[in-house]
Scaffold this motif. Sequence first.
Motif, PDB file in Angstrom:
ATOM      1  N   THR A  79       0.833  -1.205   0.000  1.00  0.00           N
ATOM      2  CA  THR A  79       0.000   0.000   0.000  1.00  0.00           C
ATOM      3  C   THR A  79       0.865   1.252   0.000  1.00  0.00           C
ATOM      4  OG1 THR A  79      -1.784  -1.198   1.096  1.00  0.00           O
ATOM      5  CG2 THR A  79      -1.860   1.210   1.198  1.00  0.00           C
ATOM      6  N   LEU A  80       1.969   1.230   0.741  1.00  0.00           N
ATOM      7  CA  LEU A  80       2.896   2.364   0.726  1.00  0.00           C
ATOM      8  C   LEU A  80       3.472   2.560  -0.678  1.00  0.00           C
ATOM      9  CD1 LEU A  80       4.445   4.592   2.232  1.00  0.00           C
ATOM     10  CD2 LEU A  80       6.139   2.849   2.857  1.00  0.00           C
ATOM     11  N   LEU A  81       3.847   1.475  -1.306  1.00  0.00           N
ATOM     12  CA  LEU A  81       4.354   1.557  -2.684  1.00  0.00           C
ATOM     13  C   LEU A  81       3.272   2.081  -3.622  1.00  0.00           C
ATOM     14  CD1 LEU A  81       6.327  -1.796  -2.739  1.00  0.00           C
ATOM     15  CD2 LEU A  81       7.325   0.502  -2.895  1.00  0.00           C
ATOM     16  N   ARG A  82       2.060   1.591  -3.446  1.00  0.00           N
ATOM     17  CA  ARG A  82       0.939   2.018  -4.297  1.00  0.00           C
ATOM     18  C   ARG A  82       0.636   3.505  -4.093  1.00  0.00           C
ATOM     19  NH1 ARG A  82      -4.961  -0.481  -3.693  1.00  0.00           N
ATOM     20  NH2 ARG A  82      -6.005   0.811  -5.229  1.00  0.00           N
ATOM     21  N   ALA A  83       0.747   3.975  -2.850  1.00  0.00           N
ATOM     22  CA  ALA A  83       0.515   5.396  -2.582  1.00  0.00           C
ATOM     23  C   ALA A  83       1.557   6.250  -3.301  1.00  0.00           C
ATOM     24  CB  ALA A  83       0.530   5.660  -1.079  1.00  0.00           C
ATOM     25  N   LEU A 110       7.382  -7.510  -4.603  1.00  0.00           N
ATOM     26  CA  LEU A 110       8.358  -6.423  -4.531  1.00  0.00           C
ATOM     27  C   LEU A 110       9.183  -6.340  -5.817  1.00  0.00           C
ATOM     28  CD1 LEU A 110       9.536  -6.810  -0.828  1.00  0.00           C
ATOM     29  CD2 LEU A 110       7.775  -5.281  -1.764  1.00  0.00           C
ATOM     30  N   THR A 111       9.494  -7.489  -6.400  1.00  0.00           N
ATOM     31  CA  THR A 111      10.197  -7.474  -7.691  1.00  0.00           C
ATOM     32  C   THR A 111       9.320  -6.834  -8.756  1.00  0.00           C
ATOM     33  OG1 THR A 111      11.413  -9.471  -7.074  1.00  0.00           O
ATOM     34  CG2 THR A 111      11.353  -8.916  -9.415  1.00  0.00           C
ATOM     35  N   THR A 112       8.039  -7.158  -8.736  1.00  0.00           N
ATOM     36  CA  THR A 112       7.100  -6.548  -9.683  1.00  0.00           C
ATOM     37  C   THR A 112       7.045  -5.040  -9.478  1.00  0.00           C
ATOM     38  OG1 THR A 112       5.774  -8.577  -9.739  1.00  0.00           O
ATOM     39  CG2 THR A 112       4.703  -6.557 -10.485  1.00  0.00           C
ATOM     40  N   ALA A 113       6.956  -4.616  -8.228  1.00  0.00           N
ATOM     41  CA  ALA A 113       6.915  -3.178  -7.936  1.00  0.00           C
ATOM     42  C   ALA A 113       8.178  -2.491  -8.424  1.00  0.00           C
ATOM     43  CB  ALA A 113       6.724  -2.953  -6.440  1.00  0.00           C
ATOM     44  N   ARG A 114       9.324  -3.108  -8.199  1.00  0.00           N
ATOM     45  CA  ARG A 114      10.596  -2.526  -8.658  1.00  0.00           C
ATOM     46  C   ARG A 114      10.598  -2.408 -10.184  1.00  0.00           C
ATOM     47  NH1 ARG A 114      15.231  -1.405  -6.421  1.00  0.00           N
ATOM     48  NH2 ARG A 114      14.836  -2.581  -4.521  1.00  0.00           N
ATOM     49  N   ALA A 115      10.160  -3.445 -10.875  1.00  0.00           N
ATOM     50  CA  ALA A 115      10.124  -3.410 -12.340  1.00  0.00           C
ATOM     51  C   ALA A 115       9.225  -2.285 -12.836  1.00  0.00           C
ATOM     52  CB  ALA A 115       9.669  -4.759 -12.891  1.00  0.00           C
ATOM     53  N   ILE A 116       8.050  -2.162 -12.238  1.00  0.00           N
ATOM     54  CA  ILE A 116       7.118  -1.100 -12.633  1.00  0.00           C
ATOM     55  C   ILE A 116       7.755   0.265 -12.415  1.00  0.00           C
ATOM     56  CG2 ILE A 116       4.936   0.024 -12.017  1.00  0.00           C
ATOM     57  CD1 ILE A 116       3.871  -2.853 -11.397  1.00  0.00           C
ATOM     58  N   CYS A 117       8.329   0.466 -11.244  1.00  0.00           N
ATOM     59  CA  CYS A 117       8.918   1.772 -10.918  1.00  0.00           C
ATOM     60  C   CYS A 117      10.099   2.108 -11.817  1.00  0.00           C
ATOM     61  CB  CYS A 117       9.333   1.810  -9.454  1.00  0.00           C
ATOM     62  SG  CYS A 117       7.918   1.843  -8.342  1.00  0.00           S
ATOM     63  N   LEU A 118      10.919   1.127 -12.112  1.00  0.00           N
ATOM     64  CA  LEU A 118      12.046   1.372 -13.017  1.00  0.00           C
ATOM     65  C   LEU A 118      11.548   1.779 -14.404  1.00  0.00           C
ATOM     66  CD1 LEU A 118      14.454  -1.514 -11.985  1.00  0.00           C
ATOM     67  CD2 LEU A 118      14.894   0.956 -11.742  1.00  0.00           C
ATOM     68  N   GLY A 119      10.569   1.051 -14.901  1.00  0.00           N
ATOM     69  CA  GLY A 119      10.026   1.372 -16.219  1.00  0.00           C
ATOM     70  C   GLY A 119       9.385   2.745 -16.261  1.00  0.00           C
ATOM     71  N   GLU A 120       8.606   3.060 -15.235  1.00  0.00           N
ATOM     72  CA  GLU A 120       7.899   4.339 -15.201  1.00  0.00           C
ATOM     73  C   GLU A 120       8.826   5.514 -14.913  1.00  0.00           C
ATOM     74  OE1 GLU A 120       4.489   4.750 -15.986  1.00  0.00           O
ATOM     75  OE2 GLU A 120       4.908   2.713 -16.680  1.00  0.00           O
ATOM     76  N   SER A 121       9.984   5.252 -14.340  1.00  0.00           N
ATOM     77  CA  SER A 121      10.899   6.354 -14.026  1.00  0.00           C
ATOM     78  C   SER A 121      12.026   6.486 -15.049  1.00  0.00           C
ATOM     79  CB  SER A 121      11.471   6.196 -12.610  1.00  0.00           C
ATOM     80  OG  SER A 121      12.218   5.018 -12.496  1.00  0.00           O
ATOM     81  N   GLY A 122      11.923   5.757 -16.162  1.00  0.00           N
ATOM     82  CA  GLY A 122      12.853   6.007 -17.254  1.00  0.00           C
ATOM     83  C   GLY A 122      13.969   5.000 -17.456  1.00  0.00           C
ATOM     84  N   ASP A 123      13.875   3.831 -16.839  1.00  0.00           N
ATOM     85  CA  ASP A 123      14.897   2.804 -17.052  1.00  0.00           C
ATOM     86  C   ASP A 123      14.233   1.515 -17.544  1.00  0.00           C
ATOM     87  OD1 ASP A 123      17.151   1.243 -17.127  1.00  0.00           O
ATOM     88  OD2 ASP A 123      17.767   1.654 -15.059  1.00  0.00           O
ATOM     89  N   PRO A 124      13.707   1.547 -18.777  1.00  0.00           N
ATOM     90  CA  PRO A 124      12.968   0.385 -19.268  1.00  0.00           C
ATOM     91  C   PRO A 124      13.840  -0.854 -19.472  1.00  0.00           C
ATOM     92  CG  PRO A 124      13.223   1.986 -21.028  1.00  0.00           C
ATOM     93  CD  PRO A 124      13.732   2.631 -19.769  1.00  0.00           C
ATOM     94  N   VAL A 125      15.131  -0.687 -19.701  1.00  0.00           N
ATOM     95  CA  VAL A 125      16.017  -1.846 -19.886  1.00  0.00           C
ATOM     96  C   VAL A 125      16.130  -2.616 -18.575  1.00  0.00           C
ATOM     97  CG1 VAL A 125      18.366  -2.575 -20.451  1.00  0.00           C
ATOM     98  CG2 VAL A 125      17.257  -0.780 -21.810  1.00  0.00           C
ATOM     99  N   ALA A 126      16.385  -1.911 -17.476  1.00  0.00           N
ATOM    100  CA  ALA A 126      16.460  -2.575 -16.166  1.00  0.00           C
ATOM    101  C   ALA A 126      15.108  -3.157 -15.781  1.00  0.00           C
ATOM    102  CB  ALA A 126      16.938  -1.596 -15.104  1.00  0.00           C
TER     103      ALA A 126
END
Length: 172
Positions: A79-83, A110-126
């Motif tokens: 929920t903190l991540l979602r917020a 948590l791996t899924t959350a990290r992948a989403i955040c990386l993609g949305e913040s400009g690091d689609p390769v990671a």
Amino acid sequence: LAPADGSVLMGRAAAQLAEGHGEAALAGLAQVLASSPGWLDGHLTYARLCAMIAPGADRMQTLRAALTRFPHEIGLWLTLLRAHTGANDHAGALRILPEAEARLGARIELTTARAICLGESGDPVAAQALFDRLPPPTTGDEALWPLRNLIRLGRYDEALQLAERDFTSAGE
């Protein structure tokens, strides 16, 4: 851990906000969340409301307080991540992931959350490197993020395959 009828409490907060009593709505939600720290929707409502009426305030304070009491509760971490992600604060979500991983260990969520955040913040390769390690999505909602990332990478054929996948067997 959640109040008996959270929808009534959220309705009350909305009515208070509409009447110009946003601070009272925030205070009321904070009070309920202190005694019902597992009310995840309440935490999200608090964060959204806080961002609207007190932009400089710590919109995550109720979640942080709940996590102080229940540091191994994955629902609170998610929920903190979602917020954070709901406020387009992917960098903030990435900053709290190490602590969540330290408390919870390696978790697919948590791996899924990290992948989403990386993609949305400009690091689609990671992000794609993580998406590739995850099990294939089983629902359309799960497919949304890897699909967006494939498009960012220009991997349109793979994105099309994922978009055309039949998720009806998963209940969608």
